[in-house]
Design a protein around this motif. Structure first.
Motif, short mmCIF file in Angstrom:
data_model
loop_
_atom_site.label_atom_id
_atom_site.label_comp_id
_atom_site.label_asym_id
_atom_site.label_seq_id
_atom_site.Cartn_x
_atom_site.Cartn_y
_atom_site.Cartn_z
N THR A 19 0.83 -1.21 0.00
CA THR A 19 0.00 0.00 0.00
C THR A 19 0.86 1.26 0.00
N GLU A 20 2.13 1.11 0.37
CA GLU A 20 3.05 2.24 0.39
C GLU A 20 4.28 1.86 -0.43
N PRO A 21 4.99 2.85 -1.01
CA PRO A 21 6.19 2.50 -1.79
C PRO A 21 7.18 1.71 -0.94
N THR A 23 6.90 -1.32 0.02
CA THR A 23 6.29 -2.35 0.88
C THR A 23 5.59 -3.41 0.03
N LYS A 82 8.47 -4.95 4.44
CA LYS A 82 9.31 -4.12 3.58
C LYS A 82 9.74 -4.96 2.37
#
Ligand code: TMP
Length: 254
Positions: A19-21, A23, A82
């Motif tokens: 959902t996030e860069p 990850t 990550k």
């Protein structure tokens, strides 16, 4: 609605775009395989238990300063991790002889080893994950001597810590498998613990009875797989509510 992108599907997990860069979402399936996929089944509730157990163990390890890929659990079956470059090695630590070591070297299962032993396997399904030495690893460039040094140091810390943690729960940590990844932060790279730590990749025996509380119950057709994984979660004090068995229905909140 947009369908999320599958990055990789393995035997027991699926990795989705995060959902996030930087990850990735790690989804725990109920599928179980053994013998490199020769034996297959679905064990209802296994994914939920492994997600929770792995979250707990990774968080405890982070608490003593072991770097891991774990960010946070998202729901019953998913955790945010990550994005790392996986090193193609399975690092196995053995405290007690069992499994392939017993077979290969003719040492009776349950024999305490004179000291903990680390082994490496090259992650390659078509070759059946062969046993390799540090020589192969550095010569073929799967990991550098520095990477290996970092992995060994982390593995020893993980083994010491988890052996004590499990012992406190009445469980013997017989052996387990770790995977590592390279985490890039700008121009710097760190080796971090990756994948999962759960009864799927550990041998866990009851301290008193030596009863198996791990995936050997599936590999050896002993039955009671979910019950054993639930017992591990219960003893660690982290039993997820939805797999506690009985559904007692709505509870009056006071
Ligand atoms: P082994 O005795 O079959 O070599 O397994 C040693 C430990 O490593 C045991 O706890 C199970 C774990 N393991 C995995 O998690 N994945 C694997 O592919 C293999 C071969 C072992």
């Amino acid at each position: 609605m947009k369908r999320r992108r599958v990055i990789y599907e393995g035997k027991a997990k699926i990795l989705y775009e995060g959902t996030e860069p930087g990850t990735v979402i790690q989804y725990f399936k109920d599928d179980a395989t053994a013998g490199n996929g020769a034996k297959k089944d679905t064990i209802e509730g296994k994914g939920v238990l492994n997600n929770r157990i792995s979250e707990y163990l990774m968080t405890q390890l982070q608490g003593i300063g072991v770097p891991t890929h774990f960010v946070r659990r998202l729901n019953m079956r998913e955790q945010l991790i990550k994005e790392v470059e996986i090193i193609p090695l399975e690092v196995v630590v053995r405290n007690v002889a069992a499994g392939s070591m017993s077979k290969r070297l003719g040492i009776e299962e349950g024999t305490a080893l004179p000291r903990s032993i680390i082994e490496y396997y090259y992650k390659n399904d078509s070759l059946n994950d062969p046993w390799v030495s540090e020589e192969h690893i550095t010569a073929f460039g799967w990991a550098s001597p520095q990477d290996l040094d970092d992995m060994v140091n982390l593995t020893i810390r993980v083994n010491d810590f988890l052996s004590g943690l499990f012992l406190g729960a009445g469980i013997k940590l017989v052996d387990f498998k770790l995977e590592f990844g390279r985490l890039w932060e700008n121009d710097f790279m760190r080796i971090v613990l990756a994948d999962e730590i759960s009864p799927d990749n550990c041998r866990l025996w009851d301290v008193q009875t030596n009863e198996k509380l791990d995936k050997d119950r599936f590999r050896r057709d002993l039955g009671g797989v979910v019950e054993a994984y639930s017992e591990v979660a219960k003893r660690l004090g982290i039993m997820p509510e939805s797999v506690q068995g009985e559904n007692k229905g709505p509870v009056l909140v006071q």
